[in-house]
Write a protein that holds these residues in place. Structure first.
Motif, PDB file in Angstrom:
ATOM      1  N   THR A  27       0.634  -1.332  -0.054  1.00 29.50           N
ATOM      2  CA  THR A  27       0.180   0.033   0.095  1.00 29.50           C
ATOM      3  C   THR A  27       1.072   1.244   0.051  1.00 29.50           C
ATOM      4  OG1 THR A  27      -1.671  -1.226   0.857  1.00 29.50           O
ATOM      5  CG2 THR A  27      -1.691   1.189   1.336  1.00 29.50           C
ATOM      6  N   TYR A  28       1.918   1.219   0.734  1.00 26.17           N
ATOM      7  CA  TYR A  28       2.879   2.238   0.787  1.00 26.17           C
ATOM      8  C   TYR A  28       3.330   2.414  -0.439  1.00 26.17           C
ATOM      9  CZ  TYR A  28       7.182   4.754   2.106  1.00 26.17           C
ATOM     10  OH  TYR A  28       8.053   5.845   1.953  1.00 26.17           O
ATOM     11  N   LEU A  29       3.851   1.380  -1.182  1.00 20.93           N
ATOM     12  CA  LEU A  29       4.463   1.617  -2.739  1.00 20.93           C
ATOM     13  C   LEU A  29       3.531   2.387  -3.564  1.00 20.93           C
ATOM     14  CD1 LEU A  29       5.937  -1.762  -3.957  1.00 20.93           C
ATOM     15  CD2 LEU A  29       7.210   0.318  -3.428  1.00 20.93           C
ATOM     16  N   ILE A  30       2.330   1.984  -3.395  1.00 21.18           N
ATOM     17  CA  ILE A  30       1.149   2.476  -4.255  1.00 21.18           C
ATOM     18  C   ILE A  30       0.988   4.062  -4.035  1.00 21.18           C
ATOM     19  CG2 ILE A  30      -1.331   2.435  -5.006  1.00 21.18           C
ATOM     20  CD1 ILE A  30      -0.814  -0.740  -4.606  1.00 21.18           C
ATOM     21  N   ARG A  31       0.914   4.326  -2.833  1.00 22.57           N
ATOM     22  CA  ARG A  31       0.593   5.642  -2.427  1.00 22.57           C
ATOM     23  C   ARG A  31       1.621   6.813  -2.760  1.00 22.57           C
ATOM     24  NH1 ARG A  31      -2.399   4.426   3.585  1.00 22.57           N
ATOM     25  NH2 ARG A  31      -4.133   3.883   2.766  1.00 22.57           N
ATOM     26  N   ALA A  32       2.844   6.013  -2.768  1.00 22.80           N
ATOM     27  CA  ALA A  32       4.171   6.853  -3.188  1.00 22.80           C
ATOM     28  C   ALA A  32       4.295   6.800  -4.709  1.00 22.80           C
ATOM     29  CB  ALA A  32       5.406   6.113  -2.470  1.00 22.80           C
ATOM     30  N   HIS A  33       3.205   6.398  -5.428  1.00 20.02           N
ATOM     31  CA  HIS A  33       3.212   6.636  -6.749  1.00 20.02           C
ATOM     32  C   HIS A  33       4.157   5.797  -7.727  1.00 20.02           C
ATOM     33  CE1 HIS A  33       0.358  10.105  -5.963  1.00 20.02           C
ATOM     34  NE2 HIS A  33       1.392  10.614  -5.481  1.00 20.02           N
ATOM     35  N   HIS A  34       4.481   4.588  -7.161  1.00 18.16           N
ATOM     36  CA  HIS A  34       5.217   3.509  -7.591  1.00 18.16           C
ATOM     37  C   HIS A  34       4.150   2.564  -8.482  1.00 18.16           C
ATOM     38  CE1 HIS A  34       9.180   4.283  -5.683  1.00 18.16           C
ATOM     39  NE2 HIS A  34       8.603   4.373  -4.644  1.00 18.16           N
ATOM     40  N   LYS A  35       4.507   2.108  -9.514  1.00 17.56           N
ATOM     41  CA  LYS A  35       3.676   1.060 -10.153  1.00 17.56           C
ATOM     42  C   LYS A  35       3.827   0.092  -9.848  1.00 17.56           C
ATOM     43  CE  LYS A  35       3.547   4.347 -14.347  1.00 17.56           C
ATOM     44  NZ  LYS A  35       3.977   4.395 -15.871  1.00 17.56           N
ATOM     45  N   VAL A  36       2.658  -0.859  -9.564  1.00 17.11           N
ATOM     46  CA  VAL A  36       2.932  -2.477  -9.099  1.00 17.11           C
ATOM     47  C   VAL A  36       1.910  -3.231  -9.739  1.00 17.11           C
ATOM     48  CG1 VAL A  36       2.228  -3.709  -7.071  1.00 17.11           C
ATOM     49  CG2 VAL A  36       3.187  -1.347  -6.470  1.00 17.11           C
ATOM     50  N   VAL A  37       2.666  -4.329 -10.319  1.00 18.86           N
ATOM     51  CA  VAL A  37       1.905  -5.353 -10.797  1.00 18.86           C
ATOM     52  C   VAL A  37       2.113  -6.883 -10.237  1.00 18.86           C
ATOM     53  CG1 VAL A  37       2.192  -7.063 -13.128  1.00 18.86           C
ATOM     54  CG2 VAL A  37       2.274  -4.342 -13.219  1.00 18.86           C
ATOM     55  N   PHE A  38       1.310  -7.467 -10.367  1.00 23.81           N
ATOM     56  CA  PHE A  38       1.221  -8.725  -9.801  1.00 23.81           C
ATOM     57  C   PHE A  38       1.277  -9.859 -10.754  1.00 23.81           C
ATOM     58  CE2 PHE A  38      -0.562  -6.279  -6.356  1.00 23.81           C
ATOM     59  CZ  PHE A  38      -0.143  -6.418  -5.513  1.00 23.81           C
ATOM     60  N   ALA A  39       2.164 -10.818 -10.727  1.00 25.39           N
ATOM     61  CA  ALA A  39       2.551 -11.803 -11.498  1.00 25.39           C
ATOM     62  C   ALA A  39       2.507 -13.265 -11.095  1.00 25.39           C
ATOM     63  CB  ALA A  39       3.773 -11.330 -12.365  1.00 25.39           C
ATOM     64  N   SER A  40       1.673 -14.046 -11.392  1.00 21.68           N
ATOM     65  CA  SER A  40       1.358 -15.293 -10.775  1.00 21.68           C
ATOM     66  C   SER A  40       1.360 -16.292 -11.726  1.00 21.68           C
ATOM     67  CB  SER A  40       0.091 -14.979 -10.056  1.00 21.68           C
ATOM     68  OG  SER A  40       0.066 -16.471  -9.170  1.00 21.68           O
ATOM     69  N   ALA A  41       1.419 -17.714 -11.327  1.00 22.73           N
ATOM     70  CA  ALA A  41       1.110 -18.891 -11.941  1.00 22.73           C
ATOM     71  C   ALA A  41      -0.302 -19.102 -11.845  1.00 22.73           C
ATOM     72  CB  ALA A  41       1.907 -20.050 -11.366  1.00 22.73           C
ATOM     73  N   ARG A  42      -0.719 -18.557 -10.805  1.00 20.75           N
ATOM     74  CA  ARG A  42      -2.317 -18.661 -10.915  1.00 20.75           C
ATOM     75  C   ARG A  42      -3.260 -18.094 -12.154  1.00 20.75           C
ATOM     76  NH1 ARG A  42      -4.363 -18.052  -4.721  1.00 20.75           N
ATOM     77  NH2 ARG A  42      -2.465 -18.710  -3.778  1.00 20.75           N
ATOM     78  N   PRO A  43      -4.146 -18.543 -12.567  1.00 16.76           N
ATOM     79  CA  PRO A  43      -5.157 -17.689 -13.650  1.00 16.76           C
ATOM     80  C   PRO A  43      -5.619 -16.488 -12.891  1.00 16.76           C
ATOM     81  CG  PRO A  43      -6.225 -19.767 -12.819  1.00 16.76           C
ATOM     82  CD  PRO A  43      -4.719 -19.824 -12.231  1.00 16.76           C
ATOM     83  N   ILE A  44      -6.024 -15.443 -13.708  1.00 18.17           N
ATOM     84  CA  ILE A  44      -6.718 -14.216 -13.015  1.00 18.17           C
ATOM     85  C   ILE A  44      -7.606 -14.567 -11.937  1.00 18.17           C
ATOM     86  CG2 ILE A  44      -7.599 -12.082 -13.388  1.00 18.17           C
ATOM     87  CD1 ILE A  44      -4.833 -12.288 -14.362  1.00 18.17           C
ATOM     88  N   ARG A  45      -8.501 -15.487 -12.561  1.00 18.82           N
ATOM     89  CA  ARG A  45      -9.613 -16.079 -11.332  1.00 18.82           C
ATOM     90  C   ARG A  45      -9.244 -16.213 -10.132  1.00 18.82           C
ATOM     91  NH1 ARG A  45     -10.187 -21.012 -13.871  1.00 18.82           N
ATOM     92  NH2 ARG A  45      -8.620 -22.060 -11.848  1.00 18.82           N
ATOM     93  N   ASP A  46      -8.039 -16.693 -10.153  1.00 19.28           N
ATOM     94  CA  ASP A  46      -7.555 -17.390  -8.733  1.00 19.28           C
ATOM     95  C   ASP A  46      -6.566 -16.515  -7.989  1.00 19.28           C
ATOM     96  OD1 ASP A  46      -9.052 -19.486  -9.089  1.00 19.28           O
ATOM     97  OD2 ASP A  46      -7.366 -20.905  -9.474  1.00 19.28           O
ATOM     98  N   LEU A  47      -6.020 -15.291  -8.914  1.00 23.14           N
ATOM     99  CA  LEU A  47      -5.073 -14.357  -8.248  1.00 23.14           C
ATOM    100  C   LEU A  47      -6.110 -13.122  -7.613  1.00 23.14           C
ATOM    101  CD1 LEU A  47      -2.559 -13.089  -8.194  1.00 23.14           C
ATOM    102  CD2 LEU A  47      -2.854 -12.463 -10.401  1.00 23.14           C
ATOM    103  N   LEU A  48      -7.354 -12.720  -8.165  1.00 18.53           N
ATOM    104  CA  LEU A  48      -8.043 -11.810  -7.455  1.00 18.53           C
ATOM    105  C   LEU A  48      -8.310 -12.276  -6.178  1.00 18.53           C
ATOM    106  CD1 LEU A  48     -10.595 -11.183 -10.412  1.00 18.53           C
ATOM    107  CD2 LEU A  48      -8.850  -9.651  -9.503  1.00 18.53           C
TER     108      LEU A  48
END
Length: 254
Positions: A27-48
């Protein structure tokens, strides 16, 4: 600065939750205006379900076969039809445990003691379909494979021009179309010059392309990528490193 995070074994160690110190650091990263991506082996359905606080961030699923940006779900490359037919035959002939993911729905046969059940569509967001009727599969994971059979199947699948990732100590094979990986997906969504956190074989290409790689040692039998920062698999250490890298990399400097 851009940050990319694998989930299982990197941010989550039970397959269901991410500890509060880590979510606070993200949350601190995002509020500091860094860009954040999550990259997983899970499909998007199971990542959410595991990142409810961050579900509107760009997401990469299925080891890079699918992306979700601005709520739009895209598939980079489905499995070739001939390979799908071979995989279905292997599953039926050898009575294999498996999860075959489509863009959203899936087919599966998983033994009740396999930990993957904890993360397989836990919120019932999709439909489980018969293997024969699942259209345009994008990723398959074969589970609980004995070593000899696993090696034989892996050799066969590589001849079909597929990407096959063997997870250390899990007896499983992750299968996608040729050219699919997290780094390719990041390039596809225009995400460059990033710091990446990962812990497993499916993270190596992404970490190798990162400006700075962080290797979380949740699988101590695996060698880290070269020049990576080594981080132990505990929430406080990971959160502290996220915050430290955020402070060292001003978001205005790309």
């Amino acid at each position: 600065m851009n940050f990319v995070f694998d989930i299982d074994g990197t941010l989550s160690f039970d397959g269901r939750t991410i500890a509060l110190p880590i979510t606070q650091a993200l949350t601190y990263l995002i509020r500091a205006h860094h860009k954040v991506v999550f990259a997983s082996a899970r499909p998007i359905r199971d990542l959410l379900p595991i990142i409810p606080e961050f579900e509107h961030q760009p997401l990469i699923g299925g080891n890079g076969v699918m992306t979700r940006v601005s709520e739009k779900l895209s598939v980079l490359q489905p499995l070739p039809p001939a390979a799908v037919q071979q995989l279905k035959q292997l599953i039926e002939i050898h009575h294999l445990d498996y999860v075959m993911d489509g863009t959203w729905n899936y087919a599966s046969q998983v033994s009740t003691d396999n930990p993957i059940l904890r993360q397989l569509d836990p919120q019932r967001l999709a439909q489980r379909q018969p293997l024969a009727s699942l259209n345009d599969p994008v990723k398959v994971i074969l589970l609980n494979l004995a070593p000899v059979l696993r090696a034989r199947i892996k050799r066969l699948l590589i001849t079909l021009d597929l990407v096959v990732i063997e997870h250390s100590g899990e007896g499983s094979l992750d299968i996608t179309a040729q050219g699919i990986n997290k780094a390719h997906a990041l390039a596809d969504i225009g995400f460059e010059h990033y710091i990446a956190f990962g812990n497993d074989e499916n993270d190596r290409t992404m970490l190798g392309c990162a400006r700075q790689a962080v290797w979380v040692t949740s699988k101590p039998e695996l060698a880290p990528v070269p020049q990576a920062i080594i981080c132990p698999p505990d929430a406080e250490s990971i959160a502290a490193l996220i915050s430290n890298l955020s402070d060292r990399n001003d978001c205005r400097v790309e």
